[in-house]
Design an enzyme around this catalytic site. Structure first.
Site, PDB file in Angstrom:
ATOM      1  N   HIS A 107      36.013  30.302 -52.137  1.00 41.81           N
ATOM      2  CA  HIS A 107      35.096  31.364 -51.734  1.00 41.81           C
ATOM      3  C   HIS A 107      34.383  31.951 -52.938  1.00 41.81           C
ATOM      4  O   HIS A 107      34.808  31.793 -54.082  1.00 41.81           O
ATOM      5  CB  HIS A 107      35.874  32.478 -51.020  1.00 41.81           C
ATOM      6  CG  HIS A 107      36.836  33.197 -51.923  1.00 41.81           C
ATOM      7  ND1 HIS A 107      38.051  32.657 -52.295  1.00 41.81           N
ATOM      8  CD2 HIS A 107      36.740  34.384 -52.572  1.00 41.81           C
ATOM      9  CE1 HIS A 107      38.669  33.494 -53.118  1.00 41.81           C
ATOM     10  NE2 HIS A 107      37.894  34.546 -53.319  1.00 41.81           N
ATOM     11  N   ASP A 109      33.300  35.784 -54.111  1.00 43.90           N
ATOM     12  CA  ASP A 109      33.761  37.110 -53.692  1.00 43.90           C
ATOM     13  C   ASP A 109      32.681  37.901 -52.952  1.00 43.90           C
ATOM     14  O   ASP A 109      31.533  37.979 -53.396  1.00 43.90           O
ATOM     15  CB  ASP A 109      34.231  37.928 -54.902  1.00 43.90           C
ATOM     16  CG  ASP A 109      35.628  37.519 -55.327  1.00 43.90           C
ATOM     17  OD1 ASP A 109      36.258  36.691 -54.656  1.00 43.90           O
ATOM     18  OD2 ASP A 109      36.106  38.054 -56.358  1.00 43.90           O
ATOM     19  N   HIS A 257      35.786  30.166 -56.126  1.00 44.57           N
ATOM     20  CA  HIS A 257      37.133  30.039 -56.686  1.00 44.57           C
ATOM     21  C   HIS A 257      38.180  30.013 -55.582  1.00 44.57           C
ATOM     22  O   HIS A 257      37.895  30.346 -54.425  1.00 44.57           O
ATOM     23  CB  HIS A 257      37.422  31.157 -57.698  1.00 44.57           C
ATOM     24  CG  HIS A 257      37.281  32.545 -57.124  1.00 44.57           C
ATOM     25  ND1 HIS A 257      36.061  33.172 -57.006  1.00 44.57           N
ATOM     26  CD2 HIS A 257      38.199  33.410 -56.625  1.00 44.57           C
ATOM     27  CE1 HIS A 257      36.239  34.377 -56.479  1.00 44.57           C
ATOM     28  NE2 HIS A 257      37.526  34.541 -56.223  1.00 44.57           N
ATOM     29  N   ARG A 273      41.992  43.586 -59.665  1.00 43.85           N
ATOM     30  CA  ARG A 273      40.600  43.118 -59.768  1.00 43.85           C
ATOM     31  C   ARG A 273      39.581  44.257 -59.698  1.00 43.85           C
ATOM     32  O   ARG A 273      39.687  45.119 -58.819  1.00 43.85           O
ATOM     33  CB  ARG A 273      40.286  42.137 -58.628  1.00 43.85           C
ATOM     34  CG  ARG A 273      38.939  41.443 -58.825  1.00 43.85           C
ATOM     35  CD  ARG A 273      38.614  40.496 -57.685  1.00 43.85           C
ATOM     36  NE  ARG A 273      37.875  41.156 -56.637  1.00 43.85           N
ATOM     37  CZ  ARG A 273      37.877  40.781 -55.365  1.00 43.85           C
ATOM     38  NH1 ARG A 273      38.605  39.744 -54.971  1.00 43.85           N
ATOM     39  NH2 ARG A 273      37.185  41.428 -54.465  1.00 43.85           N
TER      40      ARG A 273
HETATM   41  O1  LIG Z   1      44.720  35.893 -57.175  1.00 49.36           O
HETATM   42  C1  LIG Z   1      43.883  35.167 -57.711  1.00 49.36           C
HETATM   43  O2  LIG Z   1      44.159  34.359 -58.586  1.00 49.36           O
HETATM   44  C2  LIG Z   1      42.448  35.263 -57.309  1.00 49.36           C
HETATM   45  C3  LIG Z   1      42.272  35.965 -56.025  1.00 49.36           C
HETATM   46  C4  LIG Z   1      40.835  36.143 -55.695  1.00 49.36           C
HETATM   47  O3  LIG Z   1      40.271  35.393 -54.967  1.00 49.36           O
HETATM   48  C5  LIG Z   1      40.096  37.226 -56.324  1.00 49.36           C
HETATM   49  O4  LIG Z   1      40.649  38.020 -57.064  1.00 49.36           O
HETATM   50  O5  LIG Z   1      38.894  37.315 -56.086  1.00 49.36           O
HETATM   51 FE   LIG Z   2      38.217  35.953 -54.820  1.00 45.49          FE
END
Ligand SMILES: O=C(O)CCC(=O)C(=O)O
Ligand SMILES: [Fe+2]
Length: 305
Positions: A107, A109, A257, A273
């Protein structure tokens, strides 16, 4: 004199940035070098940065306004810092204490919003002994390596992005899922996008797409499969093996990602994040009544477009 050094980690994406203490204010020269590296390598890894939430937020703000996370259920945000989304498999009182099992399919984000994120900064707080890597794909390369005939088709195509296609969403707390759905009716975005800073074209693709406007379900699924398989070819991917203290910053305007679930779920994995607010509103909302049923939604979208 700046000690900043940049070492590429992969051909398609990824570079390590060393010689900086991100707890300190960023010098203009370093800021410029990081921005250039970010646009060039798409995914930057800053190892050994033990940042507090405040420090992560302050560093992130060097690269744009932060997304207010209006698309997320409030219980998944850091209790003291709404700018931070907590991604964790930890349970509190039998319930996940943040966004559970997040990012388990390819995806970009916030593609399920009208304004996908410009970028994101993810800080590793706890990690399992093995597994739980994250992979990013370079979607410039994905676009550029398609045949001219497919590119011409995609040039006019729009895709329907749907929050309910987050992998494993049905295993989350139902109240949380209902909240996510209410906040995020399906949206339509062009499949080909132009990066506002580099001017390069890339694909906005991934596994949270319901279908393409004006196509039958069968056509949509075949084309989606072709594009996703191509876009996530190993040649286009950087895979990051986390260490606690890593901060990874990616350009969300030309990558997708996935977070791998290949780890012992009894071991904690905790990430914080910050999302940079998208500078362009490239999507439009599809009538919420049409969401939920794939066929009726495709027809509804075709009718309004
Ligand atoms: O937990 C992760 O490594 C990435 C998760 C994710 O898709 C994000 O933080 O946007
Ligand atoms: Fe993500």
């Amino acid at each position: 004199m700046s000690k900043l050094a940049i070492h590429p980690l992969g051909f398609a994406a990824g570079a390590e940035v060393t010689g900086l203490d991100l707890r300190q204010p960023l010098a203009a020269v370093d800021h410029g070098a990081i921005r250039d590296a970010w646009l060039r390598h798409l995914v930057l890894v800053f190892p050994d940065q033990d940042l507090t939430p405040e420090q992560q937020i302050t560093f992130a703000r060097n690269f744009g306004d932060l997304d207010g996370h209006a698309s997320q259920a409030p219980s998944t945000l850091h209790p003291d810092h709404q700018e931070i989304l907590v991604l964790t498999n930890k349970q509190v009182g039998g319930k996940p204490s943040g966004t559970h099992n997040s990012g388990r399919n390819w995806h970009t984000d916030l593609s399920y919003t009208e304004r996908p994120a410009k970028g994101a900064l993810l800080s590793c707080k706890e990690k399992p002994p093995v597994g739980g890597d994250t992979m990013w794909a370079n979607l410039y390369l994905a676009y550029e390596t398609l045949s001219p005939a497919i590119r011409a088709l995609l040039e006019r195509l729009e895709a329907i992005h749907d929050v309910t296609l987050i992998k494993g969403i049905e295993q989350r707390d139902p109240a949380l899922v209902a909240d996510m759905k209410r906040r995020n009716p399906a949206v339509v975005h062009p499949v080909v996008r132009v990066h506002p800073e580099t001017g390069r074209k890339s694909l906005l693709i991934g596994q949270r797409i319901r279908g393409f406007v004006g196509m039958s379900d069968e056509e949509s699924q075949s084309l989606l499969s072709l594009l996703n398989t191509h876009a996530t070819s190993p040649e286009f991917v950087y895979r990051h093996r986390w260490s606690v203290g890593d901060l990874v910053m990616w350009d969300n305007r030309c990558t997708c990602h996935v977070a791998l679930a290949d780890f012992d779920q009894t071991k904690p994995r905790v990430m914080y994040r910050c999302s940079l607010e998208g500078e362009q509103k490239t999507g439009r909302i599809v009538a919420p009544a049409a969401a939920g049923n794939r066929t009726s939604m495709l027809q509804a979208v075709a009718a309004v477009s």
